[in-house]
Design a protein around this motif. Structure first.
Motif, PDB file in Angstrom:
ATOM      1  N   ASN A  93       0.783  -1.161   0.168  1.00 18.16           N
ATOM      2  CA  ASN A  93      -0.054  -0.137   0.186  1.00 18.16           C
ATOM      3  C   ASN A  93       0.754   1.292  -0.520  1.00 18.16           C
ATOM      4  N   LYS A  95       1.721   3.812   1.900  1.00 24.13           N
ATOM      5  CA  LYS A  95       2.018   4.086   3.231  1.00 24.13           C
ATOM      6  C   LYS A  95       2.844   2.510   3.755  1.00 24.13           C
ATOM      7  N   ASN A  96       3.224   1.375   2.875  1.00 23.76           N
ATOM      8  CA  ASN A  96       4.348   0.467   2.959  1.00 23.76           C
ATOM      9  C   ASN A  96       5.041  -0.018   1.681  1.00 23.76           C
ATOM     10  N   THR A  97       5.807   0.752   0.851  1.00 20.88           N
ATOM     11  CA  THR A  97       6.023   1.248  -0.260  1.00 20.88           C
ATOM     12  C   THR A  97       7.995   1.170  -0.133  1.00 20.88           C
TER      13      THR A  97
END
Length: 109
Positions: A93, A95-97
């Motif tokens: 997502n 936020k998680n990259t």
């Protein structure tokens, strides 16, 4: 040198059209990539290069596999000077990259 991922992007429209649904379909083949998840991001930018809409989808793609990822949104009534850009990054997502691009940006105007 063989790429980690092979990415092919197509759109349901030939160009941006006011009030229409824009969908980007992205086929991602994992040749030797090690990211646990691949994310396709479709972003709409206005004439001032501001992001005005974004949609994304993420999927696990194992080595040797190909997956189709589709994302998009309804275009606004006014699209003069607008363009949509498709990014393929690592992650699950926004936020998680690590924001690692896995292909070139594809643009439709």
């Amino acid at each position: 040198d063989e790429p980690d991922y092979i990415v092919n992007t197509s759109f349901n429209l030939e160009k941006l059209q006011a009030d229409k649904m824009l969908t980007a379909s992205v086929n991602v083949t994992n040749i030797k990539g090690t990211y646990p998840s691949v994310m396709v991001i479709v972003a709409l930018f206005d004439a001032d290069n501001r992001m005005v809409n974004v949609s994304y989808i993420a999927k696990e793609i194992k080595i040797g596999s190909t997956e189709e990822l589709s994302a998009g949104f309804k275009l606004p009534k006014y699209i003069e000077g607008y363009e949509a850009r498709v990014f393929v990054w690592d992650g699950e997502n926004l936020k998680n990259t690590q924001m690692q691009p896995l292909s070139n940006v594809v643009i439709i105007k």
